[in-house]
Design a protein around this motif. Sequence first.
Motif, PDB file in Angstrom:
ATOM      1  N   GLY A 282      87.535 -50.584  31.319  1.00  0.00           N
ATOM      2  CA  GLY A 282      87.503 -49.575  30.261  1.00  0.00           C
ATOM      3  C   GLY A 282      86.868 -48.262  30.668  1.00  0.00           C
ATOM      4  O   GLY A 282      86.907 -47.302  29.904  1.00  0.00           O
ATOM      5  N   ALA A 283      86.269 -48.206  31.855  1.00  0.00           N
ATOM      6  CA  ALA A 283      85.625 -46.966  32.299  1.00  0.00           C
ATOM      7  C   ALA A 283      86.688 -45.954  32.714  1.00  0.00           C
ATOM      8  O   ALA A 283      87.718 -46.311  33.271  1.00  0.00           O
ATOM      9  N   LEU A 284      86.420 -44.693  32.437  1.00  0.00           N
ATOM     10  CA  LEU A 284      87.304 -43.606  32.859  1.00  0.00           C
ATOM     11  C   LEU A 284      86.618 -42.842  33.981  1.00  0.00           C
ATOM     12  O   LEU A 284      85.469 -42.396  33.830  1.00  0.00           O
ATOM     13  N   VAL A 285      87.318 -42.701  35.099  1.00  0.00           N
ATOM     14  CA  VAL A 285      86.739 -42.035  36.263  1.00  0.00           C
ATOM     15  C   VAL A 285      86.319 -40.619  35.901  1.00  0.00           C
ATOM     16  O   VAL A 285      85.269 -40.141  36.342  1.00  0.00           O
ATOM     17  N   THR A 286      87.097 -39.928  35.071  1.00  0.00           N
ATOM     18  CA  THR A 286      86.748 -38.558  34.701  1.00  0.00           C
ATOM     19  C   THR A 286      85.414 -38.493  33.961  1.00  0.00           C
ATOM     20  O   THR A 286      84.612 -37.585  34.195  1.00  0.00           O
ATOM     21  N   GLU A 287      85.164 -39.465  33.076  1.00  0.00           N
ATOM     22  CA  GLU A 287      83.890 -39.478  32.347  1.00  0.00           C
ATOM     23  C   GLU A 287      82.723 -39.799  33.261  1.00  0.00           C
ATOM     24  O   GLU A 287      81.650 -39.202  33.155  1.00  0.00           O
ATOM     25  N   VAL A 288      82.910 -40.755  34.165  1.00  0.00           N
ATOM     26  CA  VAL A 288      81.845 -41.102  35.110  1.00  0.00           C
ATOM     27  C   VAL A 288      81.558 -39.905  36.014  1.00  0.00           C
ATOM     28  O   VAL A 288      80.391 -39.559  36.255  1.00  0.00           O
ATOM     29  N   ALA A 289      82.601 -39.238  36.484  1.00  0.00           N
ATOM     30  CA  ALA A 289      82.422 -38.076  37.350  1.00  0.00           C
ATOM     31  C   ALA A 289      81.666 -36.972  36.618  1.00  0.00           C
ATOM     32  O   ALA A 289      80.752 -36.349  37.177  1.00  0.00           O
ATOM     33  N   ARG A 290      82.030 -36.718  35.376  1.00  0.00           N
ATOM     34  CA  ARG A 290      81.358 -35.669  34.601  1.00  0.00           C
ATOM     35  C   ARG A 290      79.890 -36.028  34.381  1.00  0.00           C
ATOM     36  O   ARG A 290      79.009 -35.185  34.513  1.00  0.00           O
ATOM     37  N   ARG A 291      79.618 -37.297  34.078  1.00  0.00           N
ATOM     38  CA  ARG A 291      78.242 -37.743  33.826  1.00  0.00           C
ATOM     39  C   ARG A 291      77.364 -37.556  35.063  1.00  0.00           C
ATOM     40  O   ARG A 291      76.201 -37.184  34.968  1.00  0.00           O
ATOM     41  N   TRP A 292      77.921 -37.811  36.248  1.00  0.00           N
ATOM     42  CA  TRP A 292      77.153 -37.710  37.484  1.00  0.00           C
ATOM     43  C   TRP A 292      77.266 -36.336  38.144  1.00  0.00           C
ATOM     44  O   TRP A 292      76.591 -36.068  39.142  1.00  0.00           O
ATOM     45  N   GLY A 293      78.157 -35.489  37.639  1.00  0.00           N
ATOM     46  CA  GLY A 293      78.299 -34.141  38.208  1.00  0.00           C
ATOM     47  C   GLY A 293      79.028 -34.120  39.540  1.00  0.00           C
ATOM     48  O   GLY A 293      78.690 -33.332  40.426  1.00  0.00           O
ATOM     49  N   VAL A 294      80.022 -35.008  39.686  1.00  0.00           N
ATOM     50  CA  VAL A 294      80.825 -35.035  40.915  1.00  0.00           C
ATOM     51  C   VAL A 294      82.294 -34.926  40.539  1.00  0.00           C
ATOM     52  O   VAL A 294      82.668 -35.114  39.390  1.00  0.00           O
ATOM     53  N   GLY A 295      83.126 -34.641  41.524  1.00  0.00           N
ATOM     54  CA  GLY A 295      84.559 -34.582  41.293  1.00  0.00           C
ATOM     55  C   GLY A 295      85.169 -35.971  41.328  1.00  0.00           C
ATOM     56  O   GLY A 295      84.641 -36.889  41.973  1.00  0.00           O
ATOM     57  N   THR A 296      86.298 -36.142  40.633  1.00  0.00           N
ATOM     58  CA  THR A 296      86.959 -37.452  40.612  1.00  0.00           C
ATOM     59  C   THR A 296      87.434 -37.850  42.004  1.00  0.00           C
ATOM     60  O   THR A 296      87.396 -39.015  42.362  1.00  0.00           O
ATOM     61  N   GLY A 297      87.871 -36.880  42.788  1.00  0.00           N
ATOM     62  CA  GLY A 297      88.335 -37.176  44.140  1.00  0.00           C
ATOM     63  C   GLY A 297      87.245 -37.794  44.994  1.00  0.00           C
ATOM     64  O   GLY A 297      87.501 -38.656  45.842  1.00  0.00           O
ATOM     65  N   LEU A 298      86.011 -37.352  44.775  1.00  0.00           N
ATOM     66  CA  LEU A 298      84.889 -37.904  45.525  1.00  0.00           C
ATOM     67  C   LEU A 298      84.671 -39.371  45.165  1.00  0.00           C
ATOM     68  O   LEU A 298      84.407 -40.206  46.035  1.00  0.00           O
ATOM     69  N   ILE A 299      84.822 -39.706  43.891  1.00  0.00           N
ATOM     70  CA  ILE A 299      84.664 -41.117  43.474  1.00  0.00           C
ATOM     71  C   ILE A 299      85.748 -41.969  44.119  1.00  0.00           C
ATOM     72  O   ILE A 299      85.473 -43.071  44.604  1.00  0.00           O
ATOM     73  N   TYR A 300      86.979 -41.479  44.150  1.00  0.00           N
ATOM     74  CA  TYR A 300      88.058 -42.247  44.782  1.00  0.00           C
ATOM     75  C   TYR A 300      87.810 -42.398  46.287  1.00  0.00           C
ATOM     76  O   TYR A 300      88.087 -43.450  46.866  1.00  0.00           O
ATOM     77  N   THR A 301      87.278 -41.370  46.930  1.00  0.00           N
ATOM     78  CA  THR A 301      86.946 -41.467  48.360  1.00  0.00           C
ATOM     79  C   THR A 301      85.856 -42.498  48.578  1.00  0.00           C
ATOM     80  O   THR A 301      85.951 -43.347  49.481  1.00  0.00           O
ATOM     81  N   TRP A 302      84.821 -42.464  47.746  1.00  0.00           N
ATOM     82  CA  TRP A 302      83.740 -43.443  47.873  1.00  0.00           C
ATOM     83  C   TRP A 302      84.242 -44.848  47.593  1.00  0.00           C
ATOM     84  O   TRP A 302      83.800 -45.802  48.228  1.00  0.00           O
ATOM     85  N   ARG A 303      85.163 -44.985  46.654  1.00  0.00           N
ATOM     86  CA  ARG A 303      85.715 -46.309  46.359  1.00  0.00           C
ATOM     87  C   ARG A 303      86.435 -46.872  47.579  1.00  0.00           C
ATOM     88  O   ARG A 303      86.265 -48.037  47.935  1.00  0.00           O
ATOM     89  N   ARG A 304      87.241 -46.035  48.233  1.00  0.00           N
ATOM     90  CA  ARG A 304      87.937 -46.462  49.449  1.00  0.00           C
ATOM     91  C   ARG A 304      86.921 -46.844  50.522  1.00  0.00           C
ATOM     92  O   ARG A 304      87.053 -47.877  51.191  1.00  0.00           O
ATOM     93  N   GLN A 305      85.872 -46.017  50.697  1.00  0.00           N
ATOM     94  CA  GLN A 305      84.841 -46.306  51.694  1.00  0.00           C
ATOM     95  C   GLN A 305      84.124 -47.616  51.376  1.00  0.00           C
ATOM     96  O   GLN A 305      83.828 -48.400  52.275  1.00  0.00           O
ATOM     97  N   LEU A 306      83.869 -47.857  50.097  1.00  0.00           N
ATOM     98  CA  LEU A 306      83.204 -49.093  49.695  1.00  0.00           C
ATOM     99  C   LEU A 306      84.070 -50.300  50.041  1.00  0.00           C
ATOM    100  O   LEU A 306      83.581 -51.301  50.583  1.00  0.00           O
ATOM    101  N   ARG A 307      85.358 -50.208  49.749  1.00  0.00           N
ATOM    102  CA  ARG A 307      86.272 -51.321  50.040  1.00  0.00           C
ATOM    103  C   ARG A 307      86.417 -51.562  51.533  1.00  0.00           C
ATOM    104  O   ARG A 307      86.674 -52.681  51.957  1.00  0.00           O
ATOM    105  N   GLN A 308      86.265 -50.505  52.328  1.00  0.00           N
ATOM    106  CA  GLN A 308      86.387 -50.652  53.785  1.00  0.00           C
ATOM    107  C   GLN A 308      85.056 -51.012  54.435  1.00  0.00           C
ATOM    108  O   GLN A 308      84.971 -51.134  55.645  1.00  0.00           O
ATOM    109  N   GLY A 309      84.006 -51.168  53.617  1.00  0.00           N
ATOM    110  CA  GLY A 309      82.714 -51.575  54.141  1.00  0.00           C
ATOM    111  C   GLY A 309      81.898 -50.445  54.741  1.00  0.00           C
ATOM    112  O   GLY A 309      80.895 -50.696  55.400  1.00  0.00           O
ATOM    113  N   GLU A 310      82.285 -49.195  54.512  1.00  0.00           N
ATOM    114  CA  GLU A 310      81.565 -48.056  55.084  1.00  0.00           C
ATOM    115  C   GLU A 310      80.294 -47.718  54.310  1.00  0.00           C
ATOM    116  O   GLU A 310      79.469 -46.941  54.775  1.00  0.00           O
ATOM    117  N   LEU A 311      80.124 -48.284  53.114  1.00  0.00           N
ATOM    118  CA  LEU A 311      78.934 -48.008  52.304  1.00  0.00           C
ATOM    119  C   LEU A 311      78.046 -49.237  52.208  1.00  0.00           C
ATOM    120  O   LEU A 311      77.305 -49.406  51.248  1.00  0.00           O
TER     121      LEU A 311
END
Length: 135
Positions: free
Chosen positions: A30-59
């Motif tokens: 139920g979470a919306l990436v746009t709302e999470v990004a706005r709450r944290w003050g980051v762009g949505t693209g950055l969240i998607y990049t971090w998500r990919r990095q997390l899945r690849q074990g880079e974080l």
Amino acid sequence: MVEVVTRGERRRIWSDEQKRLIVLEAMQPGALVTEVARRWGVGTGLIYTWRRQLRQGELGAMLVPAPTFAQVTVEPVPASAEPALAAPIPEVPAEAGGGDAGLIEVALPCGATVRIGRHVDEAALRRVLSAVRAR
């Protein structure tokens, strides 16, 4: 409402723990990436990049397994095994839906497409599907 976002501040440096926290928040049902990004003050693209990095074990180690699709196997039903008839479905007035309400489109492996209206006779449908399957 008008929201003005300025880019006057310097780039922030996010720790791996903060990145994981933000990504896991965005991945909640139920979470919306746009709302999470706005709450944290980051762009949505950055969240998607971090998500990919997390899945690849880079974080670091991922705390929650990545969502996956369930495997489905479809097997043909033997001709001798007829399915039991289900309880009749109550009729819905034509005015309740749009023009295509109740229309089912079946794409068969042979490439044929069968469109079935809501008032089709079951025996007739079985004959059509048998004929198409025999081709």
